[in-house]
Design an enzyme around this catalytic site. Structure first.
Site: not given
Ligand code: CAA
Length: 247
Positions: A12, A14, A91-92, A94, A149-150, A153
């Site tokens: 994968g 990393i 995996i994620t 989210d 959203g995690q 994870y």
């Molecule tokens: N903090 C506070 N509020 C947030 C926010 C945050 N970080 N992100 C989104 N919101 C709010 C939005 O503003 C929105 O508010 P309203 O309903 O008032 O408009 C509400 O939450 C819903 O947000 P979304 O429309 O984004 O919701 P969604 O259901 O479509 O998506 C999500 C949610 C899938 C979690 C998406 O926000 C996302 O993908 N976030 C990134 C998550 C992330 O960082 N994942 C890391 C993956 S990589 C990894 O994991 C490797 C590692 O080890 C670092």
């Protein structure tokens, strides 16, 4: 001294860089992949071989105890007993907790955390007998600080570090170290799958001003796997471009 390493999720994002850094350090490296990723894993193996790194590949699913057992048995038969284990498969799925389905919770915990039990269990007795071992768990920044959203994870990644701290104490006197590494946002497919707007807002929070590279994780793993790191155990090394700092 050259050792034998097993990197779960080695094919994968990393994982590939970890395999390369371990091979560059002189170790024999085995990696595993899951069946749907066979073609890309074999392609990576062939490309790596052309560049001088001959990885042993094994197919299996780390979320299954039996599969983990069979993979380790194959490696130990075809390559050598495992001295270095890198628990990297992950995996994620989210989504906010409100929308999270049981499957999204369970699959993330099974693949990221229960896998650590399944695979480590297969190698620990041999390490204890030989009085030497290096176990590195690839945790995450988001296991340290949480992430919108995690919840699945982050729980799995915090769990990996809890595991590392505890097992480290049990095996420290036997020449075995157990540590975790917590990458922040690294430029892999997993991070590129985050919606661009969200990703841009995350990069804006990284003081170094960019995503990390897989090689920046691989180098630290190779150090933790080396003889020089024998006094580091039960530790977590954060590699996140300054996004989350703590004492
Ligand atoms: N903090 C506070 N509020 C947030 C926010 C945050 N970080 N992100 C989104 N919101 C709010 C939005 O503003 C929105 O508010 P309203 O309903 O008032 O408009 C509400 O939450 C819903 O947000 P979304 O429309 O984004 O919701 P969604 O259901 O479509 O998506 C999500 C949610 C899938 C979690 C998406 O926000 C996302 O993908 N976030 C990134 C998550 C992330 O960082 N994942 C890391 C993956 S990589 C990894 O994991 C490797 C590692 O080890 C670092």
């Amino acid at each position: 001294m050259a050792k034998t390493a097993f990197v779960t999720g080695g094919a994968g994002g990393i994982g590939q860089a970890i395999c390369k850094c371990l091979a560059d350090a002189g170790h024999k490296v085995a990696a595993c992949y899951i069946a749907p990723e066979k073609d890309s894993a074999l392609q990576w193996q062939a490309e790596s071989k052309a560049q001088g790194n001959d990885y042993y590949l094994v197919e299996g699913d780390v979320s299954s105890f039996e599969s983990a057992q069979s993979m380790v048995q194959q490696i130990e038969k075809d390559v050598a007993p495992i001295d270095i284990l890198v628990n990297c498969a992950g995996i994620t799925k989210d989504t906010t907790f409100k929308k999270m389905k049981e499957e999204q919770w369970k699959s993330v915990i099974d693949i990221n955390l229960n896998s650590v039990f399944n695979v480590t269990k297969q190698v620990l007795d041999g390490m204890l007998e030989r009085q030497y071992g290096r176990i590195v768990c690839i945790s995450s920044l988001n296991g340290q600080k949480g992430q919108f959203g995690q919840s699945n994870y982050s729980a799995s990644k915090s769990g990996m570090h809890g595991f590392a701290m505890s097992l480290a104490q049990e095996v420290a006197s036997k020449g075995i170290t157990v540590n975790s590494v917590s990458p922040g946002y690294i430029g892999t497919k997993m991070v590129m799958a985050i919606p661009q707007k969200v990703r841009d807002s995350i990069v804006a929070q990284i003081p170094v001003g960019r995503l990390g590279t897989p090689e920046e994780i691989g180098a630290v793993v190779a150090f933790l796997a080396s003889d020089d790191a024998g006094f580091i155990t039960g530790s977590n090394i954060a590699i996140n471009g300054g996004q989350h700092t703590q004492f």
